[in-house]
Design a protein around this motif. Structure first.
Motif, PDB file in Angstrom:
ATOM      1  N   GLY A 221     -76.049 -52.681  89.755  1.00 14.47           N
ATOM      2  CA  GLY A 221     -76.306 -51.916  90.960  1.00 14.47           C
ATOM      3  C   GLY A 221     -75.047 -51.713  91.781  1.00 14.47           C
ATOM      4  O   GLY A 221     -74.897 -50.706  92.469  1.00 14.47           O
ATOM      5  N   ALA A 222     -74.133 -52.688  91.720  1.00 14.58           N
ATOM      6  CA  ALA A 222     -72.852 -52.591  92.424  1.00 14.58           C
ATOM      7  C   ALA A 222     -71.811 -53.369  91.633  1.00 14.58           C
ATOM      8  O   ALA A 222     -72.119 -54.404  91.019  1.00 14.58           O
ATOM      9  CB  ALA A 222     -72.959 -53.144  93.840  1.00 14.58           C
ATOM     10  N   THR A 223     -70.580 -52.880  91.642  1.00 17.93           N
ATOM     11  CA  THR A 223     -69.476 -53.505  90.903  1.00 17.93           C
ATOM     12  C   THR A 223     -68.335 -53.797  91.866  1.00 17.93           C
ATOM     13  O   THR A 223     -67.917 -52.926  92.637  1.00 17.93           O
ATOM     14  CB  THR A 223     -68.976 -52.579  89.777  1.00 17.93           C
ATOM     15  OG1 THR A 223     -70.043 -52.348  88.860  1.00 17.93           O
ATOM     16  CG2 THR A 223     -67.797 -53.186  89.044  1.00 17.93           C
ATOM     17  N   VAL A 224     -67.840 -55.027  91.820  1.00 18.10           N
ATOM     18  CA  VAL A 224     -66.734 -55.446  92.673  1.00 18.10           C
ATOM     19  C   VAL A 224     -65.523 -55.739  91.795  1.00 18.10           C
ATOM     20  O   VAL A 224     -65.584 -56.596  90.902  1.00 18.10           O
ATOM     21  CB  VAL A 224     -67.090 -56.707  93.489  1.00 18.10           C
ATOM     22  CG1 VAL A 224     -65.907 -57.118  94.370  1.00 18.10           C
ATOM     23  CG2 VAL A 224     -68.323 -56.479  94.332  1.00 18.10           C
ATOM     24  N   ILE A 225     -64.420 -55.042  92.045  1.00 20.03           N
ATOM     25  CA  ILE A 225     -63.173 -55.312  91.323  1.00 20.03           C
ATOM     26  C   ILE A 225     -62.372 -56.336  92.118  1.00 20.03           C
ATOM     27  O   ILE A 225     -61.975 -56.097  93.258  1.00 20.03           O
ATOM     28  CB  ILE A 225     -62.346 -54.025  91.144  1.00 20.03           C
ATOM     29  CG1 ILE A 225     -63.142 -52.992  90.345  1.00 20.03           C
ATOM     30  CG2 ILE A 225     -61.016 -54.328  90.455  1.00 20.03           C
ATOM     31  CD1 ILE A 225     -62.472 -51.629  90.288  1.00 20.03           C
ATOM     32  N   SER A 226     -62.145 -57.499  91.524  1.00 25.36           N
ATOM     33  CA  SER A 226     -61.368 -58.567  92.169  1.00 25.36           C
ATOM     34  C   SER A 226     -60.440 -59.176  91.118  1.00 25.36           C
ATOM     35  O   SER A 226     -60.432 -60.383  90.907  1.00 25.36           O
ATOM     36  CB  SER A 226     -62.296 -59.622  92.768  1.00 25.36           C
ATOM     37  OG  SER A 226     -63.220 -60.101  91.798  1.00 25.36           O
ATOM     38  N   SER A 227     -59.681 -58.307  90.480  1.00 27.94           N
ATOM     39  CA  SER A 227     -58.921 -58.671  89.281  1.00 27.94           C
ATOM     40  C   SER A 227     -57.473 -59.044  89.546  1.00 27.94           C
ATOM     41  O   SER A 227     -56.690 -59.212  88.609  1.00 27.94           O
ATOM     42  CB  SER A 227     -58.957 -57.495  88.298  1.00 27.94           C
ATOM     43  OG  SER A 227     -58.566 -56.292  88.951  1.00 27.94           O
ATOM     44  N   GLY A 228     -57.066 -59.163  90.819  1.00 22.80           N
ATOM     45  CA  GLY A 228     -55.719 -59.605  91.121  1.00 22.80           C
ATOM     46  C   GLY A 228     -54.686 -58.501  91.083  1.00 22.80           C
ATOM     47  O   GLY A 228     -55.002 -57.308  91.118  1.00 22.80           O
ATOM     48  N   GLY A 229     -53.417 -58.908  91.004  1.00 26.47           N
ATOM     49  CA  GLY A 229     -52.307 -57.978  91.113  1.00 26.47           C
ATOM     50  C   GLY A 229     -51.546 -57.794  89.818  1.00 26.47           C
ATOM     51  O   GLY A 229     -52.125 -57.797  88.734  1.00 26.47           O
ATOM     52  N   ILE A 230     -50.203 -57.676  89.943  1.00 23.70           N
ATOM     53  CA  ILE A 230     -49.378 -57.307  88.787  1.00 23.70           C
ATOM     54  C   ILE A 230     -48.242 -58.288  88.529  1.00 23.70           C
ATOM     55  O   ILE A 230     -47.408 -58.059  87.658  1.00 23.70           O
ATOM     56  CB  ILE A 230     -48.782 -55.898  88.969  1.00 23.70           C
ATOM     57  CG1 ILE A 230     -47.758 -55.878  90.126  1.00 23.70           C
ATOM     58  CG2 ILE A 230     -49.881 -54.866  89.206  1.00 23.70           C
ATOM     59  CD1 ILE A 230     -46.987 -54.583  90.255  1.00 23.70           C
ATOM     60  N   GLY A 231     -48.181 -59.412  89.249  1.00 28.45           N
ATOM     61  CA  GLY A 231     -47.006 -60.284  89.217  1.00 28.45           C
ATOM     62  C   GLY A 231     -46.650 -60.859  87.871  1.00 28.45           C
ATOM     63  O   GLY A 231     -45.502 -61.262  87.643  1.00 28.45           O
ATOM     64  N   GLY A 232     -47.613 -60.933  86.934  1.00 28.78           N
ATOM     65  CA  GLY A 232     -47.323 -61.447  85.609  1.00 28.78           C
ATOM     66  C   GLY A 232     -46.815 -60.393  84.645  1.00 28.78           C
ATOM     67  O   GLY A 232     -46.475 -60.697  83.498  1.00 28.78           O
ATOM     68  N   ASN A 233     -46.744 -59.156  85.089  1.00 25.85           N
ATOM     69  CA  ASN A 233     -46.343 -58.024  84.254  1.00 25.85           C
ATOM     70  C   ASN A 233     -45.008 -57.478  84.771  1.00 25.85           C
ATOM     71  O   ASN A 233     -44.972 -56.613  85.634  1.00 25.85           O
ATOM     72  CB  ASN A 233     -47.430 -56.942  84.303  1.00 25.85           C
ATOM     73  CG  ASN A 233     -47.166 -55.780  83.364  1.00 25.85           C
ATOM     74  OD1 ASN A 233     -46.045 -55.523  82.970  1.00 25.85           O
ATOM     75  ND2 ASN A 233     -48.227 -55.055  83.021  1.00 25.85           N
ATOM     76  N   HIS A 234     -43.897 -57.987  84.245  1.00 30.81           N
ATOM     77  CA  HIS A 234     -42.589 -57.613  84.761  1.00 30.81           C
ATOM     78  C   HIS A 234     -42.297 -56.129  84.577  1.00 30.81           C
ATOM     79  O   HIS A 234     -41.615 -55.517  85.416  1.00 30.81           O
ATOM     80  CB  HIS A 234     -41.501 -58.457  84.106  1.00 30.81           C
ATOM     81  CG  HIS A 234     -41.459 -59.869  84.592  1.00 30.81           C
ATOM     82  ND1 HIS A 234     -40.387 -60.710  84.380  1.00 30.81           N
ATOM     83  CD2 HIS A 234     -42.362 -60.601  85.300  1.00 30.81           C
ATOM     84  CE1 HIS A 234     -40.634 -61.891  84.920  1.00 30.81           C
ATOM     85  NE2 HIS A 234     -41.827 -61.848  85.474  1.00 30.81           N
ATOM     86  N   ASP A 235     -42.774 -55.551  83.491  1.00 34.44           N
ATOM     87  CA  ASP A 235     -42.543 -54.121  83.274  1.00 34.44           C
ATOM     88  C   ASP A 235     -43.181 -53.299  84.391  1.00 34.44           C
ATOM     89  O   ASP A 235     -42.577 -52.336  84.899  1.00 34.44           O
ATOM     90  CB  ASP A 235     -43.101 -53.686  81.912  1.00 34.44           C
ATOM     91  CG  ASP A 235     -42.300 -54.234  80.748  1.00 34.44           C
ATOM     92  OD1 ASP A 235     -41.122 -54.607  80.964  1.00 34.44           O
ATOM     93  OD2 ASP A 235     -42.844 -54.304  79.632  1.00 34.44           O
ATOM     94  N   GLY A 511     -71.387 -47.435  94.553  1.00 32.21           N
ATOM     95  CA  GLY A 511     -71.491 -48.523  93.580  1.00 32.21           C
ATOM     96  C   GLY A 511     -70.206 -49.263  93.289  1.00 32.21           C
ATOM     97  O   GLY A 511     -70.222 -50.237  92.528  1.00 32.21           O
ATOM     98  N   LEU A 512     -69.069 -48.866  93.898  1.00 32.97           N
ATOM     99  CA  LEU A 512     -67.789 -49.508  93.572  1.00 32.97           C
ATOM    100  C   LEU A 512     -67.152 -50.117  94.817  1.00 32.97           C
ATOM    101  O   LEU A 512     -67.003 -49.451  95.845  1.00 32.97           O
ATOM    102  CB  LEU A 512     -66.828 -48.493  92.948  1.00 32.97           C
ATOM    103  CG  LEU A 512     -65.500 -49.070  92.424  1.00 32.97           C
ATOM    104  CD1 LEU A 512     -65.752 -50.091  91.309  1.00 32.97           C
ATOM    105  CD2 LEU A 512     -64.582 -47.965  91.929  1.00 32.97           C
ATOM    106  N   TYR A 513     -66.753 -51.384  94.676  1.00 34.61           N
ATOM    107  CA  TYR A 513     -66.145 -52.147  95.757  1.00 34.61           C
ATOM    108  C   TYR A 513     -64.888 -52.840  95.210  1.00 34.61           C
ATOM    109  O   TYR A 513     -64.719 -52.965  94.003  1.00 34.61           O
ATOM    110  CB  TYR A 513     -67.113 -53.202  96.288  1.00 34.61           C
ATOM    111  CG  TYR A 513     -68.389 -52.633  96.877  1.00 34.61           C
ATOM    112  CD1 TYR A 513     -68.592 -52.585  98.251  1.00 34.61           C
ATOM    113  CD2 TYR A 513     -69.398 -52.120  96.045  1.00 34.61           C
ATOM    114  CE1 TYR A 513     -69.758 -52.052  98.798  1.00 34.61           C
ATOM    115  CE2 TYR A 513     -70.559 -51.584  96.583  1.00 34.61           C
ATOM    116  CZ  TYR A 513     -70.738 -51.559  97.954  1.00 34.61           C
ATOM    117  OH  TYR A 513     -71.886 -51.032  98.479  1.00 34.61           O
ATOM    118  N   ALA A 514     -64.027 -53.293  96.110  1.00 42.49           N
ATOM    119  CA  ALA A 514     -62.828 -54.015  95.681  1.00 42.49           C
ATOM    120  C   ALA A 514     -62.488 -55.074  96.708  1.00 42.49           C
ATOM    121  O   ALA A 514     -62.726 -54.908  97.913  1.00 42.49           O
ATOM    122  CB  ALA A 514     -61.651 -53.060  95.487  1.00 42.49           C
ATOM    123  N   ALA A 515     -61.915 -56.182  96.231  1.00 44.60           N
ATOM    124  CA  ALA A 515     -61.575 -57.296  97.112  1.00 44.60           C
ATOM    125  C   ALA A 515     -60.353 -58.027  96.568  1.00 44.60           C
ATOM    126  O   ALA A 515     -59.990 -57.888  95.404  1.00 44.60           O
ATOM    127  CB  ALA A 515     -62.761 -58.260  97.243  1.00 44.60           C
TER     128      ALA A 515
END
Length: 555
Positions: A221-235, A511-515
């Motif tokens: 019914g609702a999706t929350v993106i809480s997947s972090g950042g990019i610090g482990g991806n130097h490229d 239906g889309l959220y982010a945190a």
């Protein structure tokens, strides 16, 4: 390869870091069914926050008042906005999030955490001290509250709530599920699909395989993106590196596990979410190579007191006010202009014993383990704290010698040390030491040391009494080679104050959220260009709480 059955849930959380756990707990408390997916094995539940020092930003807290600190939301707002430097059209929502976060930090944040049995070390730290004018960047007063138990201590109550929901059958955790697409129907996000990865027994923080053994689809019914950042991806860090910070380093250390890879950014964009402020990022300049690494290129940040002399790679002292702990990104920009990827601290044994703390839960066993006897010994006893001593003994970046000539020779022997001008180093250290004899001085750093010790917390455990670095009674001498250490994304998915992801037209995507860091800790960049510290973990708490409550109210 097998195809996993389709799951159905009220709320889907993508990423089980602190923001995801908080959002899940809030949705559970509202009676919703929740599913959490993450690409890593379950050993990583809690994400980056588990590894953190657990620093939290409060305004006018009891801890501050006990130390005579006079703080207010007006002063904190002055500091936040002076530090953030908001100057873009895209900053409309981030500015609203900043105001909301200040209200939270001055209001119910501490009581909310205390209700969950989260406690705090009584001495408040002073991070990002600034050193400019009243309206410039930095904290005017100490606001860095260390969680009793550090990162694991702040994760614990939210993890417990999730695991209770799992035991009751109201929540499902699916490790090794990597989202590759968001599902949509009629303009609304209706869930996610992706790859099931091979089971992994990798320990927390260790790299895990990306072998695909199946597929999955989850309707929500609702999706929350809480997947972090990019610090482990130097490229990706280099790709988004802003020109205002100079050229990206050729070599960097990594301050987060490898799974902090930004892989949800293109997935979010493909679903219509607007990513903003990707060029705003937060990397440290006091990184040291971990002698006992967990993930590739694992670096640890020194949380420095203000006394060490900071030299660039050639041995020239950094300009005012780029002293240890004063202006992270200002120092980064200056050092990038030198053409070298490293710099140096030069200090005494007396300074390292009082002023060196290492960031991270695993580097602070006294605070993390809530061990009072060890705490007293580590913070008030003679000698460097155990983890610091281990780096002095085993770390590749530490040089310990009895004389300045021997110290300089040791510095020049390290990789990159050939560019060091020995006479310049001697000139800088001896000139600084001549300024110590009087209580007044033209040396701004020494003046700031004396100012810092007017705060009882600094005098007690954080700032050494001003002394000659070359005084044999304060020795031996120590040099530390410092590297750029990747850490946080300050931009992300643009959201409104209900954590709803916004599209290119500025309207919420149903239906889309982010945190958390995926949303720039709220709004797509609540910190603007720079942060005040103690606001990353706190940003995960705040944005996760808003997202969890908003999805529950919307369903």
């Amino acid at each position: 390869m097998s195809t996993a059955p389709t799951h159905s849930t009220d709320v889907l959380i993508i990423g089980w870091g602190l923001a995801g756990l908080v959002a899940a707990g809030e949705a559970l408390a509202a009676g919703k069914r929740v599913t959490i997916v993450d690409q890593e094995p379950r050993t990583n539940l809690g994400g980056q926050a588990w590894w953190s020092f657990g620093g939290l930003f409060f305004i006018d807290s009891p801890e501050q008042r006990r130390f005579g600190i006079k703080d207010s939301i007006e002063l904190a707002r002055q500091d936040w906005f002076g530090t953030a430097g908001f100057d873009r059209e895209e900053d409309a929502w981030p500015k609203r999030w900043a105001e909301a976060y200040l209200q939270f930090a001055a209001g119910e944040k501490r009581a909310w955490l205390r209700s969950k049995d989260v406690g705090f070390f009584p001495v408040v730290g002073w991070a990002e001290r600034g050193g400019y004018t009243a309206t410039g960047p930095g904290n005017s007063v100490p606001r860095f509250h260390i969680t009793w138990g550090t990162g694991p201590g702040i994760v614990a109550p939210f993890r417990a709530a999730v695991e209770q929901g799992e035991a009751e059958g109201r929540l499902t955790i699916l490790p090794r599920h990597k989202v590759t697409a968001l599902l949509s129907s009629g303009g609304a996000v209706t869930g996610a699909a992706g790859d099931v990865l091979a089971p992994s027994g990798a320990a927390r923080g260790k790299a895990s395989s990306r072998e695909v053994v199946g597929a999955f689809e989850i309707l929500a019914g609702a999706t929350v993106i809480s997947s972090g950042g990019i610090g482990g991806n130097h490229d990706l860090v280099r790709k988004q590196w802003p020109a205002r910070l100079g050229t990206p380093p050729e070599t960097m250390l990594t301050g987060v596990p490898a799974y902090v890879d930004g892989s949800m950014q293109p997935v979010s964009e493909a679903a219509g979410a607007r990513l903003i402020n990707g060029d705003r990022m937060w990397h440290y300049v006091e990184g040291i190579q971990n002698w006992d690494p967990v993930w590739p290129d694992h670096g640890i940040r020194i949380l420095p007191g203000p006394s060490s002399v900071w030299l660039d790679a050639t041995g020239t002292r950094l300009p005012v006010p780029l002293f240890p702990g004063f202006d992270t990104l200002g120092t980064l920009a200056h050092l990038r202009a030198t053409g070298h990827d490293h710099s140096w601290f030069v200090l005494s044994q007396q300074i390292i014993e009082k002023e060196f703390t290492l960031s991270g839960s695993e580097q602070n066993p006294d605070l993390t383990g809530k061990d009072l006897p060890l705490l007293v010994k580590s913070r008030l006893g003679k000698g460097a704290a155990g983890p610091v001593q281990a780096f002095m003994d085993k770390g590749a970046d530490f040089v310990v010698r009895d004389s300045l000539g021997e110290l300089i020779a040791g510095m020049k022997a390290l990789p990159g040390g050939d560019v060091l001008d020995a006479e310049r180093v001697r000139f800088e250290i001896e000139a600084r030491d001549r300024e110590i004899d009087n209580d007044f001085t033209k040396d701004a750093q020494i003046a700031m040391l004396r100012s810092a010790r007017a705060y009882r917390g600094d005098k007690l455990i954080r700032t050494a009494a001003p002394h000659r670095i070359l005084d044999p009674k304060s020795g031996p001498l120590i040099a530390v080679k410092l590297h750029v250490l990747t850490r946080k994304s300050l931009g992300g998915i643009e959201t409104d104050l209900d954590a709803r992801a916004l599209g290119a037209n500025g309207e919420p995507i149903p239906g889309l959220y982010a945190a958390g860091e995926a949303s720039g800790f709220g709004g797509g960049g609540v910190h603007g260009y720079r942060a005040l510290e103690g606001t990353f973990v706190g940003g995960c708490l705040f944005s996760g709480r808003i997202a969890g409550r908003a999805v529950a109210a919307a369903l």
